[in-house]
Design an enzyme around this catalytic site. Structure first.
Site, PDB file in Angstrom:
ATOM      1  N   THR A  56      53.902  50.706  41.512  1.00  0.00           N
ATOM      2  CA  THR A  56      54.819  50.935  40.606  1.00  0.00           C
ATOM      3  C   THR A  56      54.828  49.677  39.719  1.00  0.00           C
ATOM      4  OG1 THR A  56      55.984  48.439  42.416  1.00  0.00           O
ATOM      5  CG2 THR A  56      56.158  50.782  43.265  1.00  0.00           C
ATOM      6  N   ASP A 104      40.541  38.805  37.081  1.00  0.00           N
ATOM      7  CA  ASP A 104      39.136  39.619  37.945  1.00  0.00           C
ATOM      8  C   ASP A 104      38.013  39.285  36.610  1.00  0.00           C
ATOM      9  OD1 ASP A 104      40.249  40.670  39.552  1.00  0.00           O
ATOM     10  OD2 ASP A 104      40.475  42.955  38.444  1.00  0.00           O
TER      11      ASP A 104
END
Length: 209
Positions: free
Chosen positions: A108, A203
């Site tokens: 979403t 990351d």
């Protein structure tokens, strides 16, 4: 765009270029993020209010400038915000710290809150919210909403990169919150990532996927 400052200092832009390179290692990315955050902090705090206090130097008594008001609050949007936070605390070690835990639902693209911890008396402090990427702006808007619910009134937002779509949405939702960024990139892709960007900051900072 009104309320948006692009920090184009040569050292900021040089370090950002290295961080964008996909070949830059995790260790180098983490170090560069800490270095660049100190430079960004210098700019976002440029117009802090000052007063004077009387001190004695080895040679004379003088009225010398000092910061006015309660200590700053740096509010980190977890987890990637901590990469900016560390360098900023190098520059302002006495600052208070708030942590706002938000992650983006990849389906979403909406933020999901999982943690919030902040100092008291937010209404009396300048709060600088930090997150490396202002992409969709959903997480940034949610973080500012939460801080305002707790009484914050004087807020600035600091990021490394911003997308035009995110800036427009953020400024529409919180026109009273100035934005400071090192660069405004071209666009968002279909997955909500900034292009050309530098990938996922969290990351790359922590070596995760």
């Amino acid at each position: 765009m009104d309320g948006v400052t692009v920090i184009d200092h040569p050292l900021v832009q040089h370090k950002l270029t290295i961080m964008r390179d996909k070949e830059t290692s995790t260790a180098s990315f983490r170090r560069l993020l800490r270095e660049i955050s100190t430079l960004l902090c210098y700019e976002v705090t440029r117009n802090l209010d000052l007063t004077t206090k009387q001190i004695e130097t080895p040679l004379a008594t003088i009225d010398s400038p000092t910061l006015e008001g309660k200590k700053l609050v740096f509010a980190s949007i977890l987890r990637a915000g901590n990469g900016l936070l560390e360098g900023m605390l190098d520059l302002v070690p006495a600052a208070r710290v708030a942590h706002i835990g938000l992650y983006r639902d990849h389906d979403t693209l909406q933020p999901v809150e999982y943690y919030f911890k902040a100092p008291e008396n937010l209404a009396d402090r300048l709060i600088i919210v930090v997150d490396p990427m202002l992409a969709t702006a959903n997480s940034a808007i949610a973080a500012i909403d939460k801080l305002k619910e707790r009484g914050a009134r004087n807020i600035r937002f600091l990021c490394l990169l911003a997308a035009p779509e995110g800036l427009e949405r953020f400024c529409s939702s919180h026109p009273d919150v100035p934005v400071f960024t090192a660069a405004i990139d071209n666009q968002l892709n279909e997955k909500g990532y900034i292009v050309p960007g530098l990938g996922d900051a969290g990351d790359r900072m922590y070596g995760t996927k």
